[in-house]
Motif scaffolding. Structure first.
Motif, mmCIF file in Angstrom:
data_model
loop_
_atom_site.group_PDB
_atom_site.id
_atom_site.type_symbol
_atom_site.label_atom_id
_atom_site.label_comp_id
_atom_site.label_asym_id
_atom_site.label_seq_id
_atom_site.Cartn_x
_atom_site.Cartn_y
_atom_site.Cartn_z
ATOM 1 N N TYR A 173 0.755 -1.478 0.200
ATOM 2 C CA TYR A 173 0.121 0.291 -0.168
ATOM 3 C C TYR A 173 1.118 1.299 0.074
ATOM 4 O O TYR A 173 0.267 1.988 -0.509
ATOM 5 C CB TYR A 173 -1.006 0.498 1.568
ATOM 6 C CG TYR A 173 -2.245 -0.985 1.070
ATOM 7 C CD1 TYR A 173 -2.765 -0.470 0.199
ATOM 8 C CD2 TYR A 173 -2.428 -1.869 1.849
ATOM 9 C CE1 TYR A 173 -3.995 -1.522 -0.461
ATOM 10 C CE2 TYR A 173 -3.359 -2.620 2.137
ATOM 11 C CZ TYR A 173 -4.175 -2.896 1.030
ATOM 12 O OH TYR A 173 -6.008 -3.531 0.683
ATOM 13 N N LEU A 174 2.020 1.274 0.105
ATOM 14 C CA LEU A 174 2.679 2.263 0.562
ATOM 15 C C LEU A 174 3.619 2.841 -1.081
ATOM 16 O O LEU A 174 2.838 3.775 -1.511
ATOM 17 C CB LEU A 174 3.680 2.037 1.809
ATOM 18 C CG LEU A 174 4.829 3.156 1.992
ATOM 19 C CD1 LEU A 174 4.698 4.557 2.400
ATOM 20 C CD2 LEU A 174 5.919 2.829 2.315
ATOM 21 N N PHE A 175 3.455 1.947 -1.655
ATOM 22 C CA PHE A 175 3.955 1.901 -3.095
ATOM 23 C C PHE A 175 2.759 2.657 -4.008
ATOM 24 O O PHE A 175 2.888 3.040 -4.929
ATOM 25 C CB PHE A 175 4.737 0.231 -3.913
ATOM 26 C CG PHE A 175 6.187 -0.014 -2.925
ATOM 27 C CD1 PHE A 175 7.549 0.944 -4.076
ATOM 28 C CD2 PHE A 175 6.226 -0.554 -2.410
ATOM 29 C CE1 PHE A 175 8.178 1.253 -2.985
ATOM 30 C CE2 PHE A 175 7.762 -0.948 -1.490
ATOM 31 C CZ PHE A 175 8.911 -0.188 -2.582
ATOM 32 N N LEU A 176 1.595 1.913 -4.166
ATOM 33 C CA LEU A 176 0.755 1.794 -4.278
ATOM 34 C C LEU A 176 -0.474 3.754 -3.613
ATOM 35 O O LEU A 176 -1.083 4.185 -4.573
ATOM 36 C CB LEU A 176 -0.272 1.021 -4.418
ATOM 37 C CG LEU A 176 -0.479 0.085 -4.730
ATOM 38 C CD1 LEU A 176 -1.510 -0.819 -4.481
ATOM 39 C CD2 LEU A 176 -0.786 -0.041 -6.317
ATOM 40 N N ALA A 177 0.544 3.779 -2.858
ATOM 41 C CA ALA A 177 -0.060 5.307 -2.605
ATOM 42 C C ALA A 177 -0.035 6.171 -3.188
ATOM 43 O O ALA A 177 -1.266 7.000 -3.352
ATOM 44 C CB ALA A 177 0.641 6.087 -1.154
ATOM 45 N N PRO A 178 1.154 6.343 -4.041
ATOM 46 C CA PRO A 178 1.142 7.487 -5.137
ATOM 47 C C PRO A 178 -0.608 7.911 -6.488
ATOM 48 O O PRO A 178 -0.653 8.770 -6.385
ATOM 49 C CB PRO A 178 2.321 7.739 -5.701
ATOM 50 C CG PRO A 178 3.531 7.078 -4.451
ATOM 51 C CD PRO A 178 2.388 6.103 -3.994
ATOM 52 N N TRP A 179 -0.148 6.778 -6.615
ATOM 53 C CA TRP A 179 -1.231 5.892 -7.508
ATOM 54 C C TRP A 179 -2.920 5.954 -6.931
ATOM 55 O O TRP A 179 -3.655 6.391 -7.734
ATOM 56 C CB TRP A 179 -1.317 4.376 -8.101
ATOM 57 C CG TRP A 179 -2.268 4.576 -9.047
ATOM 58 C CD1 TRP A 179 -2.411 4.726 -10.169
ATOM 59 C CD2 TRP A 179 -3.153 3.756 -8.940
ATOM 60 N NE1 TRP A 179 -3.346 3.955 -11.022
ATOM 61 C CE2 TRP A 179 -3.902 3.560 -10.379
ATOM 62 C CE3 TRP A 179 -4.056 3.028 -7.754
ATOM 63 C CZ2 TRP A 179 -4.960 2.952 -10.344
ATOM 64 C CZ3 TRP A 179 -5.116 2.335 -8.351
ATOM 65 C CH2 TRP A 179 -5.775 2.438 -9.166
ATOM 66 N N LEU A 180 -2.965 5.784 -5.870
ATOM 67 C CA LEU A 180 -3.977 5.879 -5.434
ATOM 68 C C LEU A 180 -4.811 6.919 -4.198
ATOM 69 O O LEU A 180 -5.451 8.132 -4.899
ATOM 70 C CB LEU A 180 -4.340 5.030 -3.715
ATOM 71 C CG LEU A 180 -3.851 3.412 -3.656
ATOM 72 C CD1 LEU A 180 -3.862 3.003 -2.810
ATOM 73 C CD2 LEU A 180 -5.614 3.268 -4.466
ATOM 74 N N ILE A 181 -3.790 7.866 -4.342
ATOM 75 C CA ILE A 181 -4.030 9.206 -3.960
ATOM 76 C C ILE A 181 -4.153 10.081 -5.166
ATOM 77 O O ILE A 181 -5.333 11.123 -5.131
ATOM 78 C CB ILE A 181 -2.386 9.919 -3.704
ATOM 79 C CG1 ILE A 181 -1.956 10.413 -1.946
ATOM 80 C CG2 ILE A 181 -2.704 11.839 -3.991
ATOM 81 C CD1 ILE A 181 -1.093 10.036 -1.695
ATOM 82 N N GLY A 182 -3.267 9.963 -6.558
ATOM 83 C CA GLY A 182 -3.595 10.485 -7.820
ATOM 84 C C GLY A 182 -5.145 10.030 -8.560
ATOM 85 O O GLY A 182 -6.088 10.544 -8.199
ATOM 86 N N LEU A 183 -5.194 9.144 -7.786
ATOM 87 C CA LEU A 183 -6.892 7.986 -8.873
ATOM 88 C C LEU A 183 -8.041 8.891 -8.177
ATOM 89 O O LEU A 183 -8.970 9.628 -8.590
ATOM 90 C CB LEU A 183 -6.760 6.603 -8.082
ATOM 91 C CG LEU A 183 -8.611 6.022 -8.418
ATOM 92 C CD1 LEU A 183 -8.683 6.172 -9.675
ATOM 93 C CD2 LEU A 183 -8.334 4.581 -7.816
ATOM 94 N N PHE A 184 -7.535 9.236 -6.865
ATOM 95 C CA PHE A 184 -9.231 9.214 -5.541
ATOM 96 C C PHE A 184 -9.009 11.109 -5.816
ATOM 97 O O PHE A 184 -9.608 11.925 -5.909
ATOM 98 C CB PHE A 184 -9.069 9.137 -4.237
ATOM 99 C CG PHE A 184 -9.642 7.988 -4.136
ATOM 100 C CD1 PHE A 184 -10.994 7.330 -4.257
ATOM 101 C CD2 PHE A 184 -8.947 6.479 -3.826
ATOM 102 C CE1 PHE A 184 -11.012 6.016 -4.644
ATOM 103 C CE2 PHE A 184 -9.173 5.532 -4.554
ATOM 104 C CZ PHE A 184 -10.304 4.628 -4.597
ATOM 105 N N GLY A 185 -7.636 11.407 -5.931
ATOM 106 C CA GLY A 185 -7.462 13.018 -6.013
ATOM 107 C C GLY A 185 -7.801 13.947 -7.543
ATOM 108 O O GLY A 185 -8.079 15.341 -7.564
ATOM 109 N N ILE A 186 -7.335 13.515 -7.716
ATOM 110 C CA ILE A 186 -6.785 14.293 -9.408
ATOM 111 C C ILE A 186 -8.487 13.576 -10.903
ATOM 112 O O ILE A 186 -8.718 14.164 -11.084
ATOM 113 C CB ILE A 186 -5.692 13.733 -10.063
ATOM 114 C CG1 ILE A 186 -4.106 14.377 -8.491
ATOM 115 C CG2 ILE A 186 -5.486 14.096 -10.937
ATOM 116 C CD1 ILE A 186 -3.491 14.011 -9.563
ATOM 117 N N THR A 187 -8.607 12.582 -9.939
ATOM 118 C CA THR A 187 -9.515 11.614 -11.435
ATOM 119 C C THR A 187 -11.220 11.634 -10.687
ATOM 120 O O THR A 187 -12.140 12.365 -10.775
ATOM 121 C CB THR A 187 -9.523 10.450 -11.491
ATOM 122 O OG1 THR A 187 -7.814 10.315 -12.239
ATOM 123 C CG2 THR A 187 -10.138 9.828 -12.434
#
Length: 310
Positions: free
Chosen positions: A28-42
Protein backbone atom coordinates in the motif's frame (compact mmCIF):
# COMPACT_ATOMS: atom_id res chain seq x y z
CA UNK A 1 -1.41 -33.25 -1.48
CA UNK A 2 -2.71 -31.30 -4.46
CA UNK A 3 -1.03 -28.23 -5.84
CA UNK A 4 -3.89 -26.09 -4.55
CA UNK A 5 -3.44 -27.55 -1.08
CA UNK A 6 0.30 -26.89 -1.10
CA UNK A 7 -0.26 -23.28 -2.15
CA UNK A 8 -2.88 -22.86 0.55
CA UNK A 9 -0.45 -24.24 3.14
CA UNK A 10 2.30 -21.89 2.00
CA UNK A 11 -0.03 -18.90 2.18
CA UNK A 12 -1.21 -19.76 5.68
CA UNK A 13 1.93 -20.18 7.68
CA UNK A 14 1.18 -20.90 11.32
CA UNK A 15 3.29 -19.66 14.23
CA UNK A 16 2.40 -20.65 17.77
CA UNK A 17 -0.96 -21.96 16.75
CA UNK A 18 -2.04 -18.62 15.24
CA UNK A 19 -2.45 -18.02 11.55
CA UNK A 20 -0.03 -15.42 10.20
CA UNK A 21 -1.58 -13.00 7.73
CA UNK A 22 0.59 -11.38 5.07
CA UNK A 23 1.72 -7.83 5.73
CA UNK A 24 0.47 -5.59 2.91
CA UNK A 25 1.66 -2.31 4.37
CA UNK A 26 4.63 -2.07 2.02
CA UNK A 27 2.43 -2.75 -1.00
CA UNK A 28 0.00 0.00 0.00
CA UNK A 29 2.94 2.32 0.58
CA UNK A 30 4.11 1.85 -3.01
CA UNK A 31 0.52 2.16 -4.27
CA UNK A 32 -0.09 5.36 -2.30
CA UNK A 33 0.95 7.81 -5.08
CA UNK A 34 -1.36 6.09 -7.56
CA UNK A 35 -4.23 5.91 -5.07
CA UNK A 36 -3.81 9.60 -4.21
CA UNK A 37 -3.88 10.45 -7.91
CA UNK A 38 -6.90 8.22 -8.54
CA UNK A 39 -9.06 9.70 -5.78
CA UNK A 40 -7.60 13.22 -5.66
CA UNK A 41 -7.14 13.97 -9.36
CA UNK A 42 -9.64 11.66 -11.11
CA UNK A 43 -12.54 10.37 -9.01
CA UNK A 44 -12.78 13.39 -6.70
CA UNK A 45 -13.02 16.03 -9.47
CA UNK A 46 -15.44 13.82 -11.43
CA UNK A 47 -17.82 13.63 -8.46
CA UNK A 48 -17.43 17.38 -7.89
CA UNK A 49 -18.23 18.15 -11.54
CA UNK A 50 -21.29 15.89 -11.37
CA UNK A 51 -22.57 17.86 -8.38
CA UNK A 52 -21.74 21.19 -10.05
CA UNK A 53 -23.69 20.17 -13.16
CA UNK A 54 -26.86 20.68 -11.09
CA UNK A 55 -25.82 24.13 -9.92
CA UNK A 56 -25.34 27.68 -11.12
CA UNK A 57 -21.65 28.30 -10.39
CA UNK A 58 -19.41 31.09 -11.69
CA UNK A 59 -16.23 30.46 -9.64
CA UNK A 60 -16.71 33.75 -7.78
CA UNK A 61 -19.77 32.90 -5.70
CA UNK A 62 -20.92 29.73 -3.92
CA UNK A 63 -22.77 27.21 -6.13
CA UNK A 64 -26.54 27.65 -6.28
CA UNK A 65 -28.56 24.43 -6.70
CA UNK A 66 -30.82 24.65 -9.76
CA UNK A 67 -31.54 20.97 -10.45
CA UNK A 68 -31.88 20.01 -14.12
CA UNK A 69 -31.94 23.55 -15.51
CA UNK A 70 -28.48 23.22 -17.10
CA UNK A 71 -29.53 20.10 -18.98
CA UNK A 72 -32.78 21.73 -20.10
CA UNK A 73 -30.79 24.72 -21.36
CA UNK A 74 -28.49 22.37 -23.28
CA UNK A 75 -31.47 21.00 -25.18
CA UNK A 76 -32.22 24.51 -26.45
CA UNK A 77 -28.65 25.66 -27.09
CA UNK A 78 -28.15 26.02 -30.86
CA UNK A 79 -24.39 26.55 -30.58
CA UNK A 80 -24.08 23.36 -28.54
CA UNK A 81 -26.00 21.44 -31.20
CA UNK A 82 -23.68 22.86 -33.86
CA UNK A 83 -20.61 21.90 -31.81
CA UNK A 84 -21.92 18.35 -31.59
CA UNK A 85 -22.43 18.27 -35.36
CA UNK A 86 -18.91 19.57 -36.01
CA UNK A 87 -17.42 17.07 -33.56
CA UNK A 88 -19.32 14.13 -35.04
CA UNK A 89 -18.19 15.07 -38.56
CA UNK A 90 -14.62 15.37 -37.34
CA UNK A 91 -14.68 11.99 -35.58
CA UNK A 92 -16.56 10.05 -38.26
CA UNK A 93 -14.34 11.33 -41.09
CA UNK A 94 -10.91 11.60 -39.49
CA UNK A 95 -10.74 8.38 -37.46
CA UNK A 96 -11.41 5.88 -40.30
CA UNK A 97 -9.09 7.77 -42.66
CA UNK A 98 -6.36 7.89 -40.04
CA UNK A 99 -6.65 4.17 -39.31
CA UNK A 100 -6.66 3.32 -43.03
CA UNK A 101 -3.49 5.35 -43.59
CA UNK A 102 -1.86 3.84 -40.49
CA UNK A 103 -2.68 0.31 -41.69
CA UNK A 104 -1.39 1.05 -45.20
CA UNK A 105 1.94 2.38 -43.90
CA UNK A 106 2.22 -0.57 -41.49
CA UNK A 107 1.73 -3.00 -44.39
CA UNK A 108 4.52 -1.29 -46.31
CA UNK A 109 6.87 -1.38 -43.34
CA UNK A 110 6.01 -5.03 -42.66
CA UNK A 111 7.58 -6.03 -45.96
CA UNK A 112 11.00 -5.91 -44.31
CA UNK A 113 12.54 -2.85 -45.96
CA UNK A 114 15.99 -1.67 -45.01
CA UNK A 115 16.17 1.00 -42.32
CA UNK A 116 12.89 -0.11 -40.78
CA UNK A 117 13.73 1.33 -37.36
CA UNK A 118 14.44 4.75 -38.91
CA UNK A 119 11.19 4.87 -40.91
CA UNK A 120 9.20 3.62 -37.95
CA UNK A 121 10.56 6.45 -35.80
CA UNK A 122 9.93 9.07 -38.49
CA UNK A 123 6.35 7.97 -39.02
CA UNK A 124 5.71 7.84 -35.27
CA UNK A 125 6.97 11.38 -34.72
CA UNK A 126 3.72 13.15 -35.80
CA UNK A 127 1.81 11.32 -33.07
CA UNK A 128 4.11 12.89 -30.50
CA UNK A 129 3.84 16.38 -31.97
CA UNK A 130 0.39 16.47 -33.59
CA UNK A 131 -1.49 17.65 -30.50
CA UNK A 132 1.11 20.26 -29.54
CA UNK A 133 0.52 24.00 -29.73
CA UNK A 134 3.60 24.50 -31.91
CA UNK A 135 2.38 22.12 -34.63
CA UNK A 136 -1.11 23.65 -34.54
CA UNK A 137 0.42 27.10 -35.08
CA UNK A 138 2.53 25.72 -37.93
CA UNK A 139 -0.58 24.11 -39.45
CA UNK A 140 -2.37 27.44 -39.29
CA UNK A 141 0.48 29.10 -41.15
CA UNK A 142 0.66 26.37 -43.79
CA UNK A 143 -3.03 26.66 -44.66
CA UNK A 144 -3.25 30.43 -44.27
CA UNK A 145 -4.04 32.81 -47.13
CA UNK A 146 -0.33 33.30 -47.83
CA UNK A 147 0.73 29.90 -46.50
CA UNK A 148 2.77 27.15 -48.06
CA UNK A 149 -0.22 25.38 -49.63
CA UNK A 150 -1.37 28.48 -51.48
CA UNK A 151 2.17 29.31 -52.56
CA UNK A 152 2.48 25.87 -54.14
CA UNK A 153 -0.93 26.26 -55.81
CA UNK A 154 0.12 29.61 -57.26
CA UNK A 155 3.26 28.02 -58.68
CA UNK A 156 1.01 25.44 -60.34
CA UNK A 157 -1.02 28.19 -61.98
CA UNK A 158 -3.97 28.47 -59.58
CA UNK A 159 -5.02 32.11 -59.40
CA UNK A 160 -6.19 33.50 -56.04
CA UNK A 161 -6.39 30.24 -54.06
CA UNK A 162 -8.74 30.37 -51.06
CA UNK A 163 -7.75 30.94 -47.46
CA UNK A 164 -8.30 27.43 -46.17
CA UNK A 165 -8.46 28.43 -42.51
CA UNK A 166 -10.70 31.47 -43.09
CA UNK A 167 -13.20 29.61 -45.30
CA UNK A 168 -16.08 27.93 -43.39
CA UNK A 169 -16.26 25.22 -46.07
CA UNK A 170 -12.63 24.12 -45.68
CA UNK A 171 -11.55 25.14 -42.16
CA UNK A 172 -12.71 21.88 -40.56
CA UNK A 173 -11.03 19.89 -43.33
CA UNK A 174 -7.64 21.31 -42.41
CA UNK A 175 -8.04 20.10 -38.82
CA UNK A 176 -9.16 16.70 -40.10
CA UNK A 177 -5.97 16.53 -42.17
CA UNK A 178 -3.96 17.36 -39.07
CA UNK A 179 -5.58 14.47 -37.21
CA UNK A 180 -4.98 12.06 -40.10
CA UNK A 181 -1.33 13.17 -40.16
CA UNK A 182 -0.90 11.89 -36.59
CA UNK A 183 -1.18 8.25 -37.67
CA UNK A 184 2.04 7.10 -36.03
CA UNK A 185 0.64 5.62 -32.83
CA UNK A 186 -1.93 3.29 -34.44
CA UNK A 187 0.63 2.46 -37.14
CA UNK A 188 3.08 1.11 -34.54
CA UNK A 189 0.31 -1.01 -33.01
CA UNK A 190 -0.74 -2.30 -36.45
CA UNK A 191 2.87 -3.16 -37.26
CA UNK A 192 3.21 -5.14 -34.04
CA UNK A 193 -0.01 -7.00 -34.87
CA UNK A 194 1.15 -7.81 -38.40
CA UNK A 195 4.35 -9.31 -37.01
CA UNK A 196 2.24 -11.75 -34.94
CA UNK A 197 0.41 -13.26 -37.93
CA UNK A 198 2.02 -16.63 -38.80
CA UNK A 199 3.70 -16.60 -42.21
CA UNK A 200 2.48 -20.13 -42.92
CA UNK A 201 -1.03 -18.83 -43.58
CA UNK A 202 0.23 -16.61 -46.40
CA UNK A 203 2.43 -19.37 -47.79
CA UNK A 204 -0.49 -21.82 -47.88
CA UNK A 205 -2.75 -19.24 -49.55
CA UNK A 206 -0.05 -18.41 -52.10
CA UNK A 207 0.32 -22.09 -52.95
CA UNK A 208 -3.46 -22.24 -53.51
CA UNK A 209 -3.14 -19.37 -55.98
CA UNK A 210 -4.70 -16.62 -53.87
CA UNK A 211 -3.90 -13.10 -55.03
CA UNK A 212 -2.35 -10.49 -52.76
CA UNK A 213 -5.71 -8.74 -52.35
CA UNK A 214 -7.42 -12.05 -51.48
CA UNK A 215 -4.73 -12.81 -48.88
CA UNK A 216 -5.27 -9.37 -47.37
CA UNK A 217 -9.05 -9.81 -47.13
CA UNK A 218 -9.04 -13.45 -46.03
CA UNK A 219 -6.01 -13.55 -43.73
CA UNK A 220 -4.68 -10.15 -42.74
CA UNK A 221 -7.94 -8.37 -41.91
CA UNK A 222 -9.54 -11.22 -39.90
CA UNK A 223 -6.40 -11.92 -37.86
CA UNK A 224 -5.75 -8.20 -37.39
CA UNK A 225 -9.33 -7.39 -36.42
CA UNK A 226 -8.63 -7.34 -32.62
CA UNK A 227 -5.89 -4.75 -33.26
CA UNK A 228 -8.20 -2.74 -35.52
CA UNK A 229 -10.85 -2.81 -32.81
CA UNK A 230 -8.35 -1.70 -30.17
CA UNK A 231 -7.11 1.20 -32.29
CA UNK A 232 -10.66 2.18 -33.24
CA UNK A 233 -11.77 2.49 -29.63
CA UNK A 234 -8.67 4.44 -28.60
CA UNK A 235 -8.82 6.84 -31.54
CA UNK A 236 -12.56 7.46 -31.14
CA UNK A 237 -12.11 8.40 -27.49
CA UNK A 238 -9.15 10.63 -28.32
CA UNK A 239 -10.92 12.32 -31.25
CA UNK A 240 -13.96 13.23 -29.16
CA UNK A 241 -11.62 14.97 -26.70
CA UNK A 242 -9.66 16.93 -29.33
CA UNK A 243 -9.22 20.54 -28.29
CA UNK A 244 -5.79 22.05 -28.96
CA UNK A 245 -5.96 21.88 -32.76
CA UNK A 246 -9.33 23.65 -33.01
CA UNK A 247 -8.40 26.21 -30.36
CA UNK A 248 -5.14 27.25 -32.04
CA UNK A 249 -6.27 27.06 -35.66
CA UNK A 250 -9.40 29.13 -34.97
CA UNK A 251 -7.74 31.46 -32.50
CA UNK A 252 -10.01 30.15 -29.74
CA UNK A 253 -13.18 31.36 -31.46
CA UNK A 254 -14.25 28.18 -33.25
CA UNK A 255 -14.59 30.21 -36.43
CA UNK A 256 -15.13 31.02 -39.12
CA UNK A 257 -18.89 30.87 -38.53
CA UNK A 258 -18.44 28.20 -35.83
CA UNK A 259 -17.21 25.75 -38.49
CA UNK A 260 -14.43 24.54 -36.15
CA UNK A 261 -16.40 24.85 -32.92
CA UNK A 262 -15.54 21.50 -31.36
CA UNK A 263 -17.61 20.39 -28.40
CA UNK A 264 -14.60 20.64 -26.09
CA UNK A 265 -13.87 24.15 -27.37
CA UNK A 266 -17.42 25.29 -26.67
CA UNK A 267 -17.20 23.68 -23.22
CA UNK A 268 -14.01 25.67 -22.60
CA UNK A 269 -15.68 28.90 -23.71
CA UNK A 270 -18.65 28.35 -21.39
CA UNK A 271 -16.53 27.33 -18.42
CA UNK A 272 -13.53 29.63 -18.61
CA UNK A 273 -14.72 32.33 -21.00
CA UNK A 274 -18.14 32.97 -19.50
CA UNK A 275 -17.39 31.46 -16.05
CA UNK A 276 -20.50 29.29 -16.31
CA UNK A 277 -18.94 26.30 -14.58
CA UNK A 278 -22.24 24.62 -13.78
CA UNK A 279 -23.25 24.55 -17.44
CA UNK A 280 -19.75 23.46 -18.47
CA UNK A 281 -19.88 20.60 -15.96
CA UNK A 282 -23.18 19.45 -17.43
CA UNK A 283 -21.61 19.58 -20.90
CA UNK A 284 -18.66 17.53 -19.66
CA UNK A 285 -20.97 14.80 -18.40
CA UNK A 286 -22.85 14.78 -21.68
CA UNK A 287 -19.50 14.18 -23.39
CA UNK A 288 -18.82 11.29 -21.00
CA UNK A 289 -22.17 9.76 -21.94
CA UNK A 290 -21.50 10.21 -25.67
CA UNK A 291 -18.05 8.61 -25.47
CA UNK A 292 -19.40 5.77 -23.32
CA UNK A 293 -22.22 5.23 -25.83
CA UNK A 294 -19.89 5.03 -28.81
CA UNK A 295 -17.56 2.71 -26.89
CA UNK A 296 -20.45 0.45 -25.87
CA UNK A 297 -21.70 0.27 -29.48
CA UNK A 298 -18.21 -0.74 -30.62
CA UNK A 299 -18.02 -3.50 -28.03
CA UNK A 300 -21.49 -4.77 -28.93
CA UNK A 301 -20.71 -4.75 -32.65
CA UNK A 302 -17.29 -6.34 -32.13
CA UNK A 303 -18.74 -9.84 -31.88
CA UNK A 304 -19.84 -9.59 -35.53
CA UNK A 305 -16.49 -8.63 -37.07
CA UNK A 306 -13.66 -9.13 -34.56
CA UNK A 307 -12.00 -12.54 -34.90
CA UNK A 308 -10.06 -14.05 -31.99
CA UNK A 309 -7.87 -17.01 -32.87
CA UNK A 310 -8.55 -19.12 -29.77
Amino acid sequence: MSVVGELSTLRRRVKGGKEETPDNKVAYLFLAPWLIGLFGITIGPMIASLVLSFTDYNLLQPPNWIGLENFVAMANDARLHNSLRVTFVYVIVSVPLQLALALGIALLLDRGMRGLAFYRSIFYLPSLLGSSVAVAILWRQIFGTTGLVNQVLQLLGVQSPPGWISNPDTALGTIILLHIWTFGSPMIIFLAGLRQIPRMYYEAAEVDGASRWTRFLSITLPLLSPIIFFNLVLQLIGAFQSFTQAFIVSGGSGGPSDSTMFYTLYLYQKGFGQLDMGYASAMAWLLVVIIAGFTAVNFLAAKYWVFYDD
